[in-house]
Design a protein around this motif. Structure first.
Motif, PDB file in Angstrom:
ATOM      1  N   UNK A   1       0.818  -1.219   0.000  1.00 14.22           N
ATOM      2  CA  UNK A   1       0.000   0.000   0.000  1.00 14.22           C
ATOM      3  C   UNK A   1       0.853   1.271   0.000  1.00 14.22           C
ATOM      4  N   UNK A   2       2.168   1.096  -0.042  1.00 13.80           N
ATOM      5  CA  UNK A   2       3.108   2.233  -0.091  1.00 13.80           C
ATOM      6  C   UNK A   2       2.958   3.146   1.133  1.00 13.80           C
ATOM      7  N   UNK A   3       2.869   2.505   2.287  1.00  8.42           N
ATOM      8  CA  UNK A   3       2.822   3.254   3.543  1.00  8.42           C
ATOM      9  C   UNK A   3       3.821   2.613   4.508  1.00  8.42           C
ATOM     10  N   UNK A   4       4.156   3.315   5.583  1.00 14.26           N
ATOM     11  CA  UNK A   4       5.154   2.812   6.523  1.00 14.26           C
ATOM     12  C   UNK A   4       4.547   1.751   7.444  1.00 14.26           C
ATOM     13  N   UNK A   5       5.430   0.938   8.045  1.00 18.86           N
ATOM     14  CA  UNK A   5       4.954  -0.062   8.997  1.00 18.86           C
ATOM     15  C   UNK A   5       4.281   0.602  10.196  1.00 18.86           C
ATOM     16  N   UNK A   6       4.776   1.766  10.590  1.00 23.77           N
ATOM     17  CA  UNK A   6       4.167   2.479  11.714  1.00 23.77           C
ATOM     18  C   UNK A   6       2.739   2.875  11.383  1.00 23.77           C
TER      19      UNK A   6
ATOM     20  N   UNK B   1       0.566  -0.147  11.638  1.00 23.25           N
ATOM     21  CA  UNK B   1       0.268  -0.460  13.039  1.00 23.25           C
ATOM     22  C   UNK B   1      -0.805   0.461  13.591  1.00 23.25           C
ATOM     23  N   UNK B   2      -0.734   1.747  13.235  1.00 26.52           N
ATOM     24  CA  UNK B   2      -1.742   2.696  13.709  1.00 26.52           C
ATOM     25  C   UNK B   2      -3.125   2.338  13.174  1.00 26.52           C
TER      26      UNK B   2
END
Length: 212
Positions: free
Chosen positions: A173-178, A181-182
């Protein structure tokens, strides 16, 4: 050091599992038991991280032991290791919130990797079990009630059902792991579940995602 307890009623299998794990740095087998009550007693009297749990044992079976241990010691990661891949048993145990469900034909390295994954919260399912979960989603009619989940959260939930890790979801999805998690924290809150396995099961039951 990951402290492991083995619960299985077959002494030869327990010995084989112990030998496999003893060669692994960072893993220590602290105890072996032969039935569900033994597993419950060990959980009540010793500190450990991961429980390898068979389901079909005499006396108190593995399912009931999972239920008690999850209620009394939710910090223990339960990794089911069984020959039983019946639909009823799979869904019954996963709904209790166990860390994973593996069949006994799993190769040793996958077992070792799975024990490490328990502590990171990644879903652990054998391919056969994953197939059963996805089979429940064949041609579903998406539920009109989405429990307040956003489009992004529904996307993430779809990947969770497929068994993807946070890293894999982020890459897809081209987003960070953080960020993943959020979103997962928000998904768990809205679905009133405690972990990703329960979220996947609820998504399947309520037909919240369409994988077609």
């Amino acid at each position: 050091m990951i402290r492991v307890v083995i619960a299985d009623d077959h002494p030869l299998l327990r010995e084989g599992l112990r030998r496999i794990l003893e060669f692994e740095d960072g893993i220590q087998v602290v105890c072996e038991v032969g039935d569900g009550q033994g597993a419950i007693n060990i959980a009540r009297n010793h500190k450990f991280d991961v429980l390898l749990m068979d389901l079909n044992m005499p006396g108190v079976n593995g399912v009931e032991a999972c239920r008690v241990i999850r209620r009394e010691h939710p910090e223990i990661g339960i990794l089911v290791l069984t020959v039983d891949d019946s639909d009823d048993k799979v869904f019954q145990v996963l709904q209790l919130g166990v860390a994973g469900y593996l069949l006994k034909d799993v190769d040793p390295q996958t077992l070792v990797d799975s024990i490490h994954k328990v502590l990171s919260g990644e879903p652990i399912l054998s391919p056969a079990v994953t197939g059963k979960l996805l089979g429940q989603l064949s041609h579903p009619q998406p539920n009109k009630e989405n429990f307040g989940l956003s489009e992004r959260e529904l996307e993430i939930l779809m990947h969770v059902v497929k068994g993807a890790s946070n890293k894999e979801i982020g890459q897809a999805l081209f987003i960070s792991e953080k960020t993943v998690k959020n979103h997962l924290s928000s998904i768990f809150r809205k679905l009133e579940v405690e972990d990703r396995t329960q979220a996947a099961l609820k998504a399947i039951k309520l037909k919240l995602v369409d994988l077609e």
